[in-house]
Design a protein around this motif. Structure first.
Motif, PDB file in Angstrom:
ATOM      1  N   ALA A 169      32.902  38.534  35.258  1.00 53.40           N
ATOM      2  CA  ALA A 169      33.915  37.552  35.981  1.00 53.40           C
ATOM      3  C   ALA A 169      33.339  36.053  36.020  1.00 53.40           C
ATOM      4  CB  ALA A 169      34.203  37.855  37.613  1.00 53.40           C
ATOM      5  N   GLN A 170      34.402  35.244  35.279  1.00 53.69           N
ATOM      6  CA  GLN A 170      33.898  33.769  35.165  1.00 53.69           C
ATOM      7  C   GLN A 170      34.886  32.938  35.854  1.00 53.69           C
ATOM      8  OE1 GLN A 170      31.565  32.907  32.908  1.00 53.69           O
ATOM      9  NE2 GLN A 170      31.119  34.997  32.117  1.00 53.69           N
ATOM     10  N   CYS A 171      34.206  31.609  36.133  1.00 53.62           N
ATOM     11  CA  CYS A 171      35.060  30.730  36.880  1.00 53.62           C
ATOM     12  C   CYS A 171      35.112  29.560  36.163  1.00 53.62           C
ATOM     13  CB  CYS A 171      34.185  30.293  38.311  1.00 53.62           C
ATOM     14  SG  CYS A 171      34.661  28.899  39.239  1.00 53.62           S
ATOM     15  N   GLU A 172      36.448  29.050  35.869  1.00 53.07           N
ATOM     16  CA  GLU A 172      36.728  27.597  35.078  1.00 53.07           C
ATOM     17  C   GLU A 172      37.255  26.876  36.145  1.00 53.07           C
ATOM     18  OE1 GLU A 172      39.098  28.470  31.903  1.00 53.07           O
ATOM     19  OE2 GLU A 172      37.556  29.678  30.880  1.00 53.07           O
ATOM     20  N   VAL A 173      36.920  25.577  36.046  1.00 54.19           N
ATOM     21  CA  VAL A 173      37.240  24.313  36.650  1.00 54.19           C
ATOM     22  C   VAL A 173      38.695  23.755  36.045  1.00 54.19           C
ATOM     23  CG1 VAL A 173      36.666  22.073  37.505  1.00 54.19           C
ATOM     24  CG2 VAL A 173      35.051  23.827  37.361  1.00 54.19           C
ATOM     25  N   GLN A 174      39.723  23.715  36.911  1.00 55.84           N
ATOM     26  CA  GLN A 174      40.892  23.292  36.458  1.00 55.84           C
ATOM     27  C   GLN A 174      41.164  21.854  37.092  1.00 55.84           C
ATOM     28  OE1 GLN A 174      42.915  24.551  34.113  1.00 55.84           O
ATOM     29  NE2 GLN A 174      41.364  26.384  33.897  1.00 55.84           N
ATOM     30  N   GLU A 175      42.324  21.211  36.778  1.00 58.23           N
ATOM     31  CA  GLU A 175      42.504  19.672  37.192  1.00 58.23           C
ATOM     32  C   GLU A 175      42.625  19.746  38.695  1.00 58.23           C
ATOM     33  OE1 GLU A 175      45.726  16.191  36.686  1.00 58.23           O
ATOM     34  OE2 GLU A 175      45.395  17.737  35.102  1.00 58.23           O
ATOM     35  N   SER A 176      43.608  20.992  39.217  1.00 54.13           N
ATOM     36  CA  SER A 176      43.622  20.912  40.713  1.00 54.13           C
ATOM     37  C   SER A 176      43.260  22.126  41.282  1.00 54.13           C
ATOM     38  CB  SER A 176      45.365  20.772  40.683  1.00 54.13           C
ATOM     39  OG  SER A 176      46.025  21.914  39.998  1.00 54.13           O
ATOM     40  N   GLY A 177      42.173  22.986  40.952  1.00 53.56           N
ATOM     41  CA  GLY A 177      41.919  24.080  41.364  1.00 53.56           C
ATOM     42  C   GLY A 177      40.995  24.759  40.446  1.00 53.56           C
ATOM     43  N   ILE A 178      40.790  26.058  41.037  1.00 55.25           N
ATOM     44  CA  ILE A 178      39.728  27.080  40.298  1.00 55.25           C
ATOM     45  C   ILE A 178      40.662  28.149  39.468  1.00 55.25           C
ATOM     46  CG2 ILE A 178      38.057  28.813  40.615  1.00 55.25           C
ATOM     47  CD1 ILE A 178      36.914  26.047  40.275  1.00 55.25           C
ATOM     48  N   LEU A 179      40.214  28.701  38.311  1.00 55.34           N
ATOM     49  CA  LEU A 179      40.618  29.819  37.599  1.00 55.34           C
ATOM     50  C   LEU A 179      39.698  30.723  37.771  1.00 55.34           C
ATOM     51  CD1 LEU A 179      42.934  31.130  36.238  1.00 55.34           C
ATOM     52  CD2 LEU A 179      42.034  30.000  34.160  1.00 55.34           C
ATOM     53  N   LEU A 180      39.670  32.226  38.184  1.00 56.93           N
ATOM     54  CA  LEU A 180      38.878  33.149  38.202  1.00 56.93           C
ATOM     55  C   LEU A 180      39.223  34.222  36.946  1.00 56.93           C
ATOM     56  CD1 LEU A 180      38.146  33.909  41.848  1.00 56.93           C
ATOM     57  CD2 LEU A 180      37.020  32.144  40.486  1.00 56.93           C
ATOM     58  N   LYS A 181      38.516  34.445  36.068  1.00 57.69           N
ATOM     59  CA  LYS A 181      39.088  35.226  34.931  1.00 57.69           C
ATOM     60  C   LYS A 181      38.205  36.623  35.198  1.00 57.69           C
ATOM     61  CE  LYS A 181      39.693  33.281  31.102  1.00 57.69           C
ATOM     62  NZ  LYS A 181      39.542  32.385  29.770  1.00 57.69           N
ATOM     63  N   ILE A 182      38.625  37.633  35.458  1.00 57.30           N
ATOM     64  CA  ILE A 182      37.912  38.742  35.865  1.00 57.30           C
ATOM     65  C   ILE A 182      38.161  39.860  34.534  1.00 57.30           C
ATOM     66  CG2 ILE A 182      37.519  40.714  37.198  1.00 57.30           C
ATOM     67  CD1 ILE A 182      38.626  39.132  39.584  1.00 57.30           C
ATOM     68  N   GLU A 183      37.368  40.209  33.877  1.00 57.45           N
ATOM     69  CA  GLU A 183      37.353  40.872  32.736  1.00 57.45           C
ATOM     70  C   GLU A 183      37.445  42.351  33.105  1.00 57.45           C
ATOM     71  OE1 GLU A 183      35.493  41.892  28.274  1.00 57.45           O
ATOM     72  OE2 GLU A 183      34.737  40.519  29.511  1.00 57.45           O
ATOM     73  N   MET A 184      38.215  43.398  32.797  1.00 56.03           N
ATOM     74  CA  MET A 184      38.252  44.635  33.152  1.00 56.03           C
ATOM     75  C   MET A 184      38.037  45.553  31.926  1.00 56.03           C
ATOM     76  SD  MET A 184      39.051  43.841  36.180  1.00 56.03           S
ATOM     77  CE  MET A 184      39.264  45.240  37.150  1.00 56.03           C
ATOM     78  N   SER A 185      37.734  46.886  32.128  1.00 54.93           N
ATOM     79  CA  SER A 185      37.401  47.583  31.091  1.00 54.93           C
ATOM     80  C   SER A 185      38.664  48.400  30.429  1.00 54.93           C
ATOM     81  CB  SER A 185      36.202  48.745  31.388  1.00 54.93           C
ATOM     82  OG  SER A 185      37.139  49.531  32.552  1.00 54.93           O
ATOM     83  N   ARG A 186      39.852  48.275  31.151  1.00 53.54           N
ATOM     84  CA  ARG A 186      40.873  49.241  30.607  1.00 53.54           C
ATOM     85  C   ARG A 186      42.045  48.249  31.313  1.00 53.54           C
ATOM     86  NH1 ARG A 186      38.070  52.091  34.169  1.00 53.54           N
ATOM     87  NH2 ARG A 186      39.157  52.971  35.819  1.00 53.54           N
TER      88      ARG A 186
END
Length: 285
Positions: free
Chosen positions: A145-162
């Motif tokens: 799981a990664q956290c990316e900073v956006q202009e007006s918030g946060i984007l969490l990208k959760i990588e799944m196995s399938r």
């Protein structure tokens, strides 16, 4: 006789006074009871409000639903890989903490099944919050799981196995995400495969390419598709390269009941015939 009447009148007056006193007592008792009932109802409502769970029923399948896109996504901040913690008590679900005071309308979920990722956009969220908080629960299918900073918030990208499906509820403690195999939620699963994409254009003519036409047709079908208990997946939702093995993998992971490949072109045996062609396995359908 007059004395008896006076005594009778006095008795009636005393009874009237007692009746008024009794009514006053009853009214006071009623006020006390209703006050207690109102206070109890208010307490229950406040308790419910403090612990209520909001169901986020729809998880978008449209890559354009989030207020971010490929051109706007920020770089993953240094050391912003989210911590994952196994919790055996949460079978089939995991919890994502949210900043205090976060509302349901500030959280958007998107199932990017083609990339086997779950996106969570948290409007108004800050990266500092996720330095100390982590994802916990049944994280069996979670790779990272990664956290990316956006202009007006946060984007969490959760990588799944399938490829999985998701349902979620939100309460004061955060977001609880339940994950399911597609076949657990749907009676039938259809995979639509628009041909070509990315560097492979297919047939080109009249200012159009086959990859563009098949993608537009797939998008229109997906937009208008409303069969109950049937889940429609597309092997690609954007103009990207999609190797044949990846297309097949999507069908295998979802347990597709029907796989249709869309192509565009012309019938050389009939000059008046042209348009979209669908291919499927006639041994099974």
């Amino acid at each position: 006789m007059q004395r008896k009447q006076e005594q009778s009148g006095k008795t009636e007056y005393e009874l009237s006074e007692k009746g008024r006193e009794r009514k006053g007592d009853n009214l006071a008792a009623a006020c006390v009871v209703w006050t207690f009932v109102c206070l109890t109802c208010m307490a229950v409502m406040l308790l419910f409000a403090a612990n209520k769970s909001i169901v986020i029923a729809d998880v978008s399948q449209d890559p354009s639903s989030l207020p971010v896109n490929s051109g706007q996504q920020g770089e993953t901040a240094a050391d912003r890989t989210l911590l994952l913690e196994e919790n055996g008590r949460m079978e089939g679900s995991f919890s994502v903490p949210l900043p205090k005071g976060m509302r349901a309308e500030n959280v958007t979920m998107e199932n990017r099944y083609v990339d086997r990722e779950l996106y969570l956009y948290i409007q108004g969220g800050g990266e500092e919050f996720y330095e100390e908080n982590h994802i916990s629960g049944d994280i069996t299918p979670v790779l990272s799981a990664q956290c990316e900073v956006q202009e007006s918030g946060i984007l969490l990208k959760i990588e799944m196995s399938r490829v999985l499906e998701y349902r979620s509820t939100m309460d004061s403690s955060g977001l609880t995400i339940n994950w399911y195999e597609p076949g657990e939620l749907y009676d039938y699963i259809v995979v639509l495969d628009p041909a070509w994409g990315g560097t492979e254009s297919g047939i080109v003519g009249s200012g159009l390419s086959e990859k563009e036409v098949t993608l537009q047709v797939a998008r229109q079908i997906q937009k208008q598709f409303d069969l109950q208990n049937v889940r429609l997946y597309c092997t690609r939702t954007e103009d990207v390269d999609m190797p044949p093995e990846e297309r097949a993998r999507l069908a295998e992971e979802t347990g597709a009941d029907l796989y249709i490949r869309l192509c565009a072109g012309e019938d050389r045996t009939d000059e008046e015939a042209y348009g979209i062609t669908g291919f499927y396995n006639e041994d099974y359908y």
